[in-house]
Design an enzyme around this catalytic site. Structure first.
Site, PDB file in Angstrom:
ATOM      1  N   ARG A  38       0.798  -1.222   0.000  1.00  0.00           N
ATOM      2  CA  ARG A  38       0.000   0.000   0.000  1.00  0.00           C
ATOM      3  C   ARG A  38       0.827   1.267   0.000  1.00  0.00           C
ATOM      4  O   ARG A  38       0.586   2.184  -0.771  1.00  0.00           O
ATOM      5  CB  ARG A  38      -0.825   0.077   1.289  1.00  0.00           C
ATOM      6  N   THR A  39       1.789   1.338   0.907  1.00  0.00           N
ATOM      7  CA  THR A  39       2.525   2.593   1.081  1.00  0.00           C
ATOM      8  C   THR A  39       3.270   2.919  -0.210  1.00  0.00           C
ATOM      9  O   THR A  39       3.217   4.038  -0.719  1.00  0.00           O
ATOM     10  CB  THR A  39       3.499   2.478   2.268  1.00  0.00           C
TER      11      THR A  39
ATOM     12  N   LYS B 123      25.195  -4.788   0.279  1.00  0.00           N
ATOM     13  CA  LYS B 123      26.643  -4.902   0.073  1.00  0.00           C
ATOM     14  C   LYS B 123      27.422  -4.151   1.141  1.00  0.00           C
ATOM     15  O   LYS B 123      28.632  -4.129   1.123  1.00  0.00           O
ATOM     16  CB  LYS B 123      27.020  -4.329  -1.302  1.00  0.00           C
TER      17      LYS B 123
ATOM     18  N   ARG C  65      11.498   3.353   3.084  1.00  0.00           N
ATOM     19  CA  ARG C  65      11.153   2.418   4.171  1.00  0.00           C
ATOM     20  C   ARG C  65      12.382   1.558   4.445  1.00  0.00           C
ATOM     21  O   ARG C  65      13.024   1.070   3.514  1.00  0.00           O
ATOM     22  CB  ARG C  65       9.985   1.525   3.768  1.00  0.00           C
TER      23      ARG C  65
ATOM     24  N   HIS D 117       5.890   6.016  11.264  1.00  0.00           N
ATOM     25  CA  HIS D 117       5.321   5.890   9.919  1.00  0.00           C
ATOM     26  C   HIS D 117       4.411   7.123   9.741  1.00  0.00           C
ATOM     27  O   HIS D 117       3.191   7.019   9.752  1.00  0.00           O
ATOM     28  CB  HIS D 117       4.541   4.581   9.833  1.00  0.00           C
TER      29      HIS D 117
HETATM   30  C1  NCD Z   1       1.744  -0.805   8.258  1.00  0.00           C
HETATM   31  C2  NCD Z   1       3.243  -0.667   8.368  1.00  0.00           C
HETATM   32  O1  NCD Z   1       3.962  -0.961   7.409  1.00  0.00           O
HETATM   33  O2  NCD Z   1       3.675  -0.270   9.440  1.00  0.00           O
HETATM   34  N1  NCD Z   1       1.341  -1.039   6.936  1.00  0.00           N
HETATM   35  C3  NCD Z   1       1.142   0.048   6.128  1.00  0.00           C
HETATM   36  O3  NCD Z   1       2.040   0.828   5.876  1.00  0.00           O
HETATM   37  N2  NCD Z   1      -0.090   0.254   5.674  1.00  0.00           N
HETATM   38  C4  NCD Z   1       1.131  -1.734   9.220  1.00  0.00           C
HETATM   39  C5  NCD Z   1       1.645  -3.139   9.288  1.00  0.00           C
HETATM   40  O4  NCD Z   1       2.499  -3.558   8.514  1.00  0.00           O
HETATM   41  O5  NCD Z   1       1.135  -3.855  10.150  1.00  0.00           O
END
Ligand code: NCD
Length: 303
Positions: free
Chosen positions: A56-57, A85, A106, A134
């Site tokens: 999703r993100t 590496k 991320r 997040h």
């Molecule tokens: C969340 C995350 O990555 O922290 N997911 C997201 O970004 N929608 C929640 C999760 O992974 O549980």
């Protein structure tokens, strides 16, 4: 409206004016989306660096950039990247600065986002740093609460599940702390309670919160924010197995209840699919809201 920050690593940086500006920006972007998008970020490049799984993100960051006429370059999968590496996060960011106008990253390590932002010349956005923060998820959660409930102030918000390792609930608690009279109910087993960094912040802000292991306490709140037990953060897998299904919401719990059910997704058993058709179930609308919120943020950080 200018934001008070250039890099977004934590919701603790945000002022109330920032939060209001992003909410207003997202509302405007929903109108842009209704017309199929536009070209206001034409010529701009987003680097999407995903060194930890994401669907999703990542897709919503990419969609947001593309709907505004911008372009996206991507690096994903830790084992295929130069981080594997042995390259430092700092060097990766210095290098990507040569290619992109803005970066979303991320990364599995808490604190990696602050290290990245410290060396980035282009705006940097934390898309999740391990069990840390997040912030864009929290902003889309806030936007969802406003859309679903018509307001934020004065609401009773229950957060349920893995409050220890779940970064979304940390970011969202700090962000909701900007709004008056929000009352929190934290529902978790003893092993997975909200970390001190959040509870001491709420104490300082004199915001009300209660902590319990009792799931029923959430059903009479305005918002029930469910989370997944974060399997990948457990050192001891048997502990995960013992806790993974500790809270399971099903349609029977929601009979006669007005509570709005949210979840950052993915769900892995904590919300039964019989909840999906109920008007309470906001989690797929919530996922959709990631697009206008990220559009607004990208535009503001690039202008
Ligand atoms: C969340 C995350 O990555 O922290 N997911 C997201 O970004 N929608 C929640 C999760 O992974 O549980």
């Amino acid at each position: 409206m200018l934001l008070s920050f250039r890099h977004l690593t934590s919701t603790k940086q945000l002022t109330r004016a920032d939060a209001d500006a992003i909410l207003a920006g997202a509302t405007a972007m929903d109108q842009v989306l209704a017309k199929g998008g536009d070209e206001r970020l034409k010529g701009k490049v987003l680097a999407a660096l995903f060194y930890e799984p994401s669907t999703r993100t990542r897709l919503s960051f990419e969609t947001a950039m593309l709907r505004l006429g911008g372009s996206v370059i991507t690096a994903d999968g830790f084992q295929f990247s130069s981080l594997y590496k042995g390259e430092t996060v700092e060097d990766t960011i210095r290098m990507v600065n040569q290619y992109a106008d803005i970066i979303a990253m991320r990364h599995p390590e808490q604190g990696s986002a602050d290290r990245a932002a410290a060396v980035s010349d282009v705006p940097f956005i934390n898309a999740g740093d391990g069990p840390g923060q997040h912030p864009t998820q929290a902003l889309l959660d806030l936007y969802t609460i406003q859309k679903e409930r018509g307001k934020i102030e004065g609401l009773r918000i229950a957060m349920v599940g893995d409050l220890r390792y779940g970064r979304t609930v940390h970011s969202l608690s700090f962000l909701l702390g900007l709004f008056a009279d929000v009352r929190f109910t934290f529902i978790a087993p003893a092993e997975l309670t909200m970390p001190e960094k959040v509870t001491s912040f709420l104490h300082e802000k004199k915001l009300f919160f209660e902590e319990t292991g009792d799931f029923a306490a959430g059903l009479d709140c305005d918002v029930l924010y469910m989370t997944r037990i974060q399997e990948e953060r457990f050192a001891d897998h048997s502990e995960y197995e013992r806790l993974k299904l500790v809270y399971q919401l099903s349609a029977t719990h929601l009979k006669g209840k007005k509570v709005t059910v949210m979840h950052p997704l993915p769900r892995v058993g904590e919300i039964a699919t019989d909840v999906d058709p109920l008007p309470n179930a906001a989690y797929f609308r919530q996922a959709r809201n990631g697009v206008p919120v990220r559009m607004a943020l990208l535009e503001m950080l690039l202008s």
